[in-house]
Design a protein around this motif. Sequence first.
Motif, PDB file in Angstrom:
ATOM      1  N   LYS A 151      -6.634   8.511   7.450  1.00 28.40           N
ATOM      2  CA  LYS A 151      -5.621   8.690   6.413  1.00 28.40           C
ATOM      3  C   LYS A 151      -6.282   9.099   5.105  1.00 28.40           C
ATOM      4  N   GLY A 152      -5.506   9.647   4.234  1.00 23.88           N
ATOM      5  CA  GLY A 152      -5.993   9.908   2.896  1.00 23.88           C
ATOM      6  C   GLY A 152      -6.148   8.590   2.164  1.00 23.88           C
ATOM      7  N   PRO A 153      -6.618   8.636   0.940  1.00 24.35           N
ATOM      8  CA  PRO A 153      -6.780   7.400   0.165  1.00 24.35           C
ATOM      9  C   PRO A 153      -5.472   6.629   0.032  1.00 24.35           C
ATOM     10  N   LEU A 154      -5.575   5.317   0.105  1.00 27.23           N
ATOM     11  CA  LEU A 154      -4.432   4.433  -0.097  1.00 27.23           C
ATOM     12  C   LEU A 154      -4.652   3.658  -1.392  1.00 27.23           C
ATOM     13  N   HIS A 155      -3.564   3.215  -1.978  1.00 28.87           N
ATOM     14  CA  HIS A 155      -3.657   2.482  -3.244  1.00 28.87           C
ATOM     15  C   HIS A 155      -2.753   1.258  -3.179  1.00 28.87           C
ATOM     16  N   LEU A 156      -3.193   0.166  -3.756  1.00 24.12           N
ATOM     17  CA  LEU A 156      -2.354  -1.029  -3.847  1.00 24.12           C
ATOM     18  C   LEU A 156      -1.204  -0.744  -4.806  1.00 24.12           C
ATOM     19  N   ASP A 157       0.013  -0.844  -4.300  1.00 21.65           N
ATOM     20  CA  ASP A 157       1.174  -0.483  -5.096  1.00 21.65           C
ATOM     21  C   ASP A 157       1.740  -1.665  -5.876  1.00 21.65           C
ATOM     22  N   SER A 158       1.551  -2.858  -5.371  1.00 20.98           N
ATOM     23  CA  SER A 158       2.118  -4.043  -5.989  1.00 20.98           C
ATOM     24  C   SER A 158       1.147  -4.625  -7.010  1.00 20.98           C
ATOM     25  N   PRO A 159       1.622  -4.955  -8.227  1.00 20.35           N
ATOM     26  CA  PRO A 159       0.712  -5.568  -9.204  1.00 20.35           C
ATOM     27  C   PRO A 159       0.218  -6.944  -8.760  1.00 20.35           C
ATOM     28  N   MET A 191       0.838  -1.201   0.000  1.00 24.92           N
ATOM     29  CA  MET A 191       0.000   0.000   0.000  1.00 24.92           C
ATOM     30  C   MET A 191       0.876   1.255   0.000  1.00 24.92           C
ATOM     31  N   ARG A 192       0.360   2.299  -0.617  1.00 21.10           N
ATOM     32  CA  ARG A 192       0.997   3.616  -0.576  1.00 21.10           C
ATOM     33  C   ARG A 192      -0.111   4.655  -0.725  1.00 21.10           C
ATOM     34  N   PRO A 193       0.159   5.925  -0.396  1.00 20.18           N
ATOM     35  CA  PRO A 193      -0.873   6.956  -0.608  1.00 20.18           C
ATOM     36  C   PRO A 193      -1.287   7.010  -2.074  1.00 20.18           C
ATOM     37  N   ALA A 194      -2.579   7.128  -2.293  1.00 19.24           N
ATOM     38  CA  ALA A 194      -3.095   7.178  -3.664  1.00 19.24           C
ATOM     39  C   ALA A 194      -2.789   8.527  -4.302  1.00 19.24           C
ATOM     40  N   ARG A 195      -2.502   8.490  -5.570  1.00 17.12           N
ATOM     41  CA  ARG A 195      -2.282   9.713  -6.348  1.00 17.12           C
ATOM     42  C   ARG A 195      -3.613  10.126  -6.970  1.00 17.12           C
ATOM     43  N   PRO A 196      -3.745  11.380  -7.383  1.00 20.51           N
ATOM     44  CA  PRO A 196      -4.998  11.809  -8.017  1.00 20.51           C
ATOM     45  C   PRO A 196      -5.373  10.891  -9.183  1.00 20.51           C
ATOM     46  N   ASP A 214      -8.141   2.370  -2.047  1.00 17.34           N
ATOM     47  CA  ASP A 214      -8.145   0.955  -1.691  1.00 17.34           C
ATOM     48  C   ASP A 214      -8.088   0.722  -0.187  1.00 17.34           C
ATOM     49  N   ARG A 215      -8.600   1.674   0.603  1.00 16.07           N
ATOM     50  CA  ARG A 215      -8.610   1.454   2.059  1.00 16.07           C
ATOM     51  C   ARG A 215      -9.398   0.216   2.459  1.00 16.07           C
ATOM     52  N   PRO A 216     -10.530  -0.091   1.818  1.00 16.17           N
ATOM     53  CA  PRO A 216     -11.209  -1.356   2.172  1.00 16.17           C
ATOM     54  C   PRO A 216     -10.329  -2.578   1.914  1.00 16.17           C
TER      55      PRO A 216
END
Length: 141
Positions: free
Chosen positions: A97-105, A52-57, A62-64
């Motif tokens: 936290k702000g939005p998170l995004h799955l960083d790993s494919p 996980m990492r902070p989501a970009r615009p 992906d917090r759930p």
Amino acid sequence: MVMDRNGMSHKAAGTVGGGRFEGKAGAGSDDDLTVDLSDTTIDEYGDLVDVMRPARPGESDDRPLAYAWRLYDPFEEDSEFAIQQSLRPFARWLESKGPLHLDSPQAREMLVKRIRQTALQPYREYRKYGLLDEARRLGCR
């Protein structure tokens, strides 16, 4: 009630609420207590930091999925209900936290495998977290 070696009464293990100390007569609920997790870092939640990492615009929030990542940790040995209860502070922290995004494919695939190994109703969880396509692609039902 079971009395421990320190003279404290608590419910017996293996029962609903087992291992919890009995409340004092007239004591109020602690539902209104807030948890300050401002000093908490995502590193304290294990390998979640690797995916996980902070989501970009423009990226998905992906917090759930981060919550599911912790909920379906295959190394957790407790019941699903107990795990959900222990994750309440983590869920509040994720909300702050702000939005998170799955960083790993490979992260979605790994999450599908975690759910398949540990969930009571995997298909329902795939649907809930939007992982049906990944589950079908991996042959999970």
